[in-house]
Design a protein around this motif. Structure first.
Motif, PDB file in Angstrom:
ATOM      1  N   PHE A  65       3.569 -45.549   2.349  1.00 15.99           N
ATOM      2  CA  PHE A  65       3.434 -46.496   3.166  1.00 15.99           C
ATOM      3  C   PHE A  65       4.390 -47.080   3.790  1.00 15.99           C
ATOM      4  CE2 PHE A  65       2.747 -51.242   4.087  1.00 15.99           C
ATOM      5  CZ  PHE A  65       1.708 -51.159   4.756  1.00 15.99           C
ATOM      6  N   MET A  66       5.620 -47.366   3.011  1.00 17.34           N
ATOM      7  CA  MET A  66       6.615 -48.091   3.623  1.00 17.34           C
ATOM      8  C   MET A  66       7.400 -47.213   4.418  1.00 17.34           C
ATOM      9  SD  MET A  66       6.505 -51.158   2.639  1.00 17.34           S
ATOM     10  CE  MET A  66       8.018 -51.460   3.525  1.00 17.34           C
ATOM     11  N   TRP A  67       7.562 -45.931   4.407  1.00 13.95           N
ATOM     12  CA  TRP A  67       8.277 -45.148   5.142  1.00 13.95           C
ATOM     13  C   TRP A  67       7.617 -44.669   6.559  1.00 13.95           C
ATOM     14  CZ3 TRP A  67       8.298 -41.602   0.404  1.00 13.95           C
ATOM     15  CH2 TRP A  67       7.474 -40.350   0.675  1.00 13.95           C
ATOM     16  N   ALA A  68       6.224 -44.811   6.352  1.00 13.83           N
ATOM     17  CA  ALA A  68       5.403 -44.738   7.437  1.00 13.83           C
ATOM     18  C   ALA A  68       5.561 -45.800   8.528  1.00 13.83           C
ATOM     19  CB  ALA A  68       3.734 -44.765   7.174  1.00 13.83           C
ATOM     20  N   VAL A  69       5.712 -47.244   8.020  1.00 14.85           N
ATOM     21  CA  VAL A  69       6.151 -48.237   8.846  1.00 14.85           C
ATOM     22  C   VAL A  69       7.472 -48.142   9.678  1.00 14.85           C
ATOM     23  CG1 VAL A  69       6.558 -50.696   8.633  1.00 14.85           C
ATOM     24  CG2 VAL A  69       4.738 -49.861   7.449  1.00 14.85           C
ATOM     25  N   ALA A  70       8.388 -47.605   8.987  1.00 14.33           N
ATOM     26  CA  ALA A  70       9.536 -47.391   9.581  1.00 14.33           C
ATOM     27  C   ALA A  70       9.513 -46.128  10.534  1.00 14.33           C
ATOM     28  CB  ALA A  70      10.787 -46.838   8.542  1.00 14.33           C
ATOM     29  N   ASN A  71       8.994 -45.256  10.263  1.00 12.02           N
ATOM     30  CA  ASN A  71       8.717 -44.049  11.178  1.00 12.02           C
ATOM     31  C   ASN A  71       8.116 -44.588  12.512  1.00 12.02           C
ATOM     32  OD1 ASN A  71       9.270 -40.902  10.512  1.00 12.02           O
ATOM     33  ND2 ASN A  71       9.032 -42.274   8.253  1.00 12.02           N
ATOM     34  N   ASN A  72       6.997 -45.320  12.228  1.00 13.56           N
ATOM     35  CA  ASN A  72       5.942 -45.553  13.563  1.00 13.56           C
ATOM     36  C   ASN A  72       6.533 -46.797  14.367  1.00 13.56           C
ATOM     37  OD1 ASN A  72       3.974 -44.166  11.390  1.00 13.56           O
ATOM     38  ND2 ASN A  72       3.508 -43.599  13.521  1.00 13.56           N
ATOM     39  N   PHE A  73       7.562 -47.639  13.541  1.00 15.36           N
ATOM     40  CA  PHE A  73       7.970 -48.544  14.484  1.00 15.36           C
ATOM     41  C   PHE A  73       9.002 -48.114  15.625  1.00 15.36           C
ATOM     42  CE2 PHE A  73       8.323 -53.030  12.485  1.00 15.36           C
ATOM     43  CZ  PHE A  73       7.161 -53.333  12.243  1.00 15.36           C
ATOM     44  N   ASN A  74       9.356 -46.642  15.130  1.00 16.65           N
ATOM     45  CA  ASN A  74      10.157 -46.135  16.357  1.00 16.65           C
ATOM     46  C   ASN A  74       9.295 -45.810  17.773  1.00 16.65           C
ATOM     47  OD1 ASN A  74      12.092 -45.919  13.939  1.00 16.65           O
ATOM     48  ND2 ASN A  74      12.073 -43.461  13.940  1.00 16.65           N
ATOM     49  N   ASP A  75       8.096 -45.457  17.380  1.00 18.23           N
ATOM     50  CA  ASP A  75       7.332 -45.502  18.485  1.00 18.23           C
ATOM     51  C   ASP A  75       7.047 -46.678  19.475  1.00 18.23           C
ATOM     52  OD1 ASP A  75       6.480 -42.829  17.663  1.00 18.23           O
ATOM     53  OD2 ASP A  75       5.019 -43.875  16.420  1.00 18.23           O
ATOM     54  N   ILE A  76       7.346 -47.942  18.850  1.00 17.31           N
ATOM     55  CA  ILE A  76       7.636 -49.018  19.691  1.00 17.31           C
ATOM     56  C   ILE A  76       8.936 -49.258  20.125  1.00 17.31           C
ATOM     57  CG2 ILE A  76       7.286 -51.552  19.269  1.00 17.31           C
ATOM     58  CD1 ILE A  76       4.630 -50.205  19.094  1.00 17.31           C
ATOM     59  N   LEU A  77       9.722 -48.935  19.279  1.00 15.56           N
ATOM     60  CA  LEU A  77      11.215 -48.923  19.753  1.00 15.56           C
ATOM     61  C   LEU A  77      11.603 -47.966  21.143  1.00 15.56           C
ATOM     62  CD1 LEU A  77      13.098 -48.899  16.426  1.00 15.56           C
ATOM     63  CD2 LEU A  77      12.798 -50.876  17.954  1.00 15.56           C
ATOM     64  N   ILE A  78      10.888 -46.866  21.316  1.00 16.17           N
ATOM     65  CA  ILE A  78      11.302 -46.266  22.253  1.00 16.17           C
ATOM     66  C   ILE A  78      10.743 -46.855  23.514  1.00 16.17           C
ATOM     67  CG2 ILE A  78      10.469 -43.943  23.239  1.00 16.17           C
ATOM     68  CD1 ILE A  78      10.572 -42.579  20.811  1.00 16.17           C
ATOM     69  N   LYS A  79       9.668 -47.319  23.584  1.00 19.54           N
ATOM     70  CA  LYS A  79       8.950 -48.231  24.713  1.00 19.54           C
ATOM     71  C   LYS A  79      10.170 -49.634  25.031  1.00 19.54           C
ATOM     72  CE  LYS A  79       6.723 -49.682  28.305  1.00 19.54           C
ATOM     73  NZ  LYS A  79       7.251 -49.087  29.518  1.00 19.54           N
ATOM     74  N   GLN A  80      10.261 -50.253  23.920  1.00 18.22           N
ATOM     75  CA  GLN A  80      11.117 -51.380  23.664  1.00 18.22           C
ATOM     76  C   GLN A  80      12.592 -51.200  24.297  1.00 18.22           C
ATOM     77  OE1 GLN A  80       9.844 -54.212  23.725  1.00 18.22           O
ATOM     78  NE2 GLN A  80      11.606 -55.782  23.402  1.00 18.22           N
ATOM     79  N   PHE A  81      13.102 -50.297  24.039  1.00 18.82           N
ATOM     80  CA  PHE A  81      14.599 -49.847  24.443  1.00 18.82           C
ATOM     81  C   PHE A  81      14.519 -49.369  25.877  1.00 18.82           C
ATOM     82  CE2 PHE A  81      16.116 -48.701  19.884  1.00 18.82           C
ATOM     83  CZ  PHE A  81      16.493 -50.096  19.528  1.00 18.82           C
ATOM     84  N   GLN A  82      13.470 -48.840  26.210  1.00 20.64           N
ATOM     85  CA  GLN A  82      13.429 -48.364  27.710  1.00 20.64           C
ATOM     86  C   GLN A  82      13.538 -49.774  28.802  1.00 20.64           C
ATOM     87  OE1 GLN A  82       9.773 -46.192  28.315  1.00 20.64           O
ATOM     88  NE2 GLN A  82      10.458 -44.434  27.326  1.00 20.64           N
TER      89      GLN A  82
END
Length: 432
Positions: free
Chosen positions: A36-53
């Motif tokens: 569960f915990m590494w899924a959170v880290a992995n899928n936060f990346n999908d948010i970060l990609i848009k946020q960093f744009q």
């Protein structure tokens, strides 16, 4: 499988139908929480990609480097993690992984203050290094916690909680990180330098508190892990003649599994990384709504893992893998050729059919490796490097074609490779 857990005496008679020995359910539950915990880290990346744009003014291709740094951490650390665990054991390997995970999350605070993309990439690399330890330990540990014939079911069950973490991560990340403030290129160009700087600074700092909270949770989990008694798992002291003395690369099914995992992870990360961009461009929704739709797609992923665990009682894992690979490729083709909501729904549904792929490829790949299981596990985890290479490629294709749909040719091709692996394994392909 030549693993010989010390609890085999508990699996006699009717107890052989148990997926996990009763005495070690607490350890099983704790290790499952890591999924569960590494899924959170992995899928936060999908948010970060848009946020960093938004925060750092990045193109799609450059923002895809988030995944490159992340999965490069897996690639470079997985094999050393396997070597370390040969010496210190699974539990200490898990503790090392949790501490690295927490350190990387804490680094987000100074990275956001400096608003340096490279600093963020270092933080993501450290998180991924921790996850490499966790995955290298947890996957074979779960496989060893019961009868060999139910290994794929057991790993799919544990990975179902990975699906749950992936499902809720976009909702949590979207709520905590996305401001909902989106400016067009013309509006940004019309801003004064001071106003533009303040806007980008605010967007960069939005990631600080979520990652500090994540670090606190991970450190708490590390403390609990330290206190809980873990079973001692020993690989068979007398490996079979087929295993003993062979090079790890002599096992054809392992080689094929490494290739299949490389393409699968590349496909998964490419789809989820650009799903928010896809939803905004194809369906015309805002970033918060797009994050919610990603969450619904990942809910399908979670449901698929629970369903897959049950279906494997009726359908051989390798055959299911081949079928799911073919369907996922077809859905990618629809997402490229269709328009509007039809394309978005097709892309979202691929998550259901991706659900069983990682754990099933993993379980098929490490089968019959005996004392070489840790090393085989490390090699399959290293194959996660596909997640570093494919998203920038998909982003580049999308940028060149000026269409996010064109980038989905990358996962389409990858799912065909997964299908071929499933077909080969369903025909009984094993060791040389």
């Amino acid at each position: 499988m030549a693993l010989a857990p010390q609890w085999t005496d508990e699996l006699s008679g009717s107890g052989q139908e148990l997926l996990v020995a009763r005495r070690y359910l607490i350890a099983f539950a704790l290790v499952t929480s890591l999924f569960f915990m590494w899924a959170v880290a992995n899928n936060f990346n999908d948010i970060l990609i848009k946020q960093f744009q938004k925060a750092l003014d990045l193109t799609r291709m450059h923002s895809g480097l988030v995944q490159t740094a992340f999965y490069l951490g897996y690639f470079t650390i997985a094999l050393p993690a396997g070597w370390v665990m040969l010496r210190v054991g699974y539990k200490n390997g898990i503790l090392i992984g949790l501490l690295l995970y927490a350190l990387g999350a804490l680094l987000f605070f100074p990275a956001a203050e400096s608003r340096t993309f490279g600093f963020f990439l270092i933080a993501l690399y450290v998180i991924a290094a921790g996850l490499a330890f966790l995955e290298t330990a947890a996957n074979p540990f779960i496989i060893a916690m019961g009868p060999a014939r139910t290994a794929a079911q057991r790993l799919n069950l544990a990975q179902s909680f990975n699906g749950f973490g992936g499902f809720i991560a976009p909702f949590i990340g979207g709520a905590l990180i996305f401001s909902g403030v989106e400016h067009s290129s013309a509006e940004l160009a019309a801003m004064s330098p001071a106003a533009l700087d303040a806007y980008r600074a605010s967007e960069a700092q939005a990631v600080q508190m979520p990652y500090l909270g994540l670090a606190a949770i991970v450190l708490t989990l590390a403390f609990v892990t330290w206190r809980v008694r873990f079973p001692q798992i020993a690989e068979d002291a007398a490996p079979t003649a087929d295993v003993q003395g062979r090079s790890i690369w002599a096992f054809r099914h392992l080689r094929w599994a490494v290739v299949a995992q490389f393409f699968y992870v590349g496909a998964q990360v490419s789809i989820w990384s650009y799903f928010i961009n896809f939803a905004q461009e194809i369906a015309g929704v805002g970033e918060k709504s797009a994050a919610h739709y990603l969450g619904f797609s990942l809910m399908a992923f979670m449901i698929g893992r629970f369903a897959g665990t049950a279906l494997m009682r009726l359908i051989a894992p390798a055959r299911m893998l081949a079928i799911y690979g073919a369907v996922a490729a077809a859905l990618c083709a629809v997402s490229i050729g269709a328009e509007g909501w039809s394309a978005l729904i097709a892309l979202g549904v691929t998550s259901f059919f991706m659900s069983i792929m990682f754990p099933t490829i993993f379980a098929l790949g490490v089968a019959d490796l005996g004392s070489k299981t840790k090393l085989g596990s490390s090699l399959i985890i290293m194959a996660i490097i596909g997640g570093a290479l494919f998203p920038p490629l998909a982003g580049l294709i999308a940028d060149r074609a000026d269409s996010i749909q064109a980038g989905m040719v990358v996962p389409l091709t990858s799912f065909l490779v997964v299908m071929l692996f499933g077909l080969r394994m369903s025909r009984g392909a094993r060791m040389v």
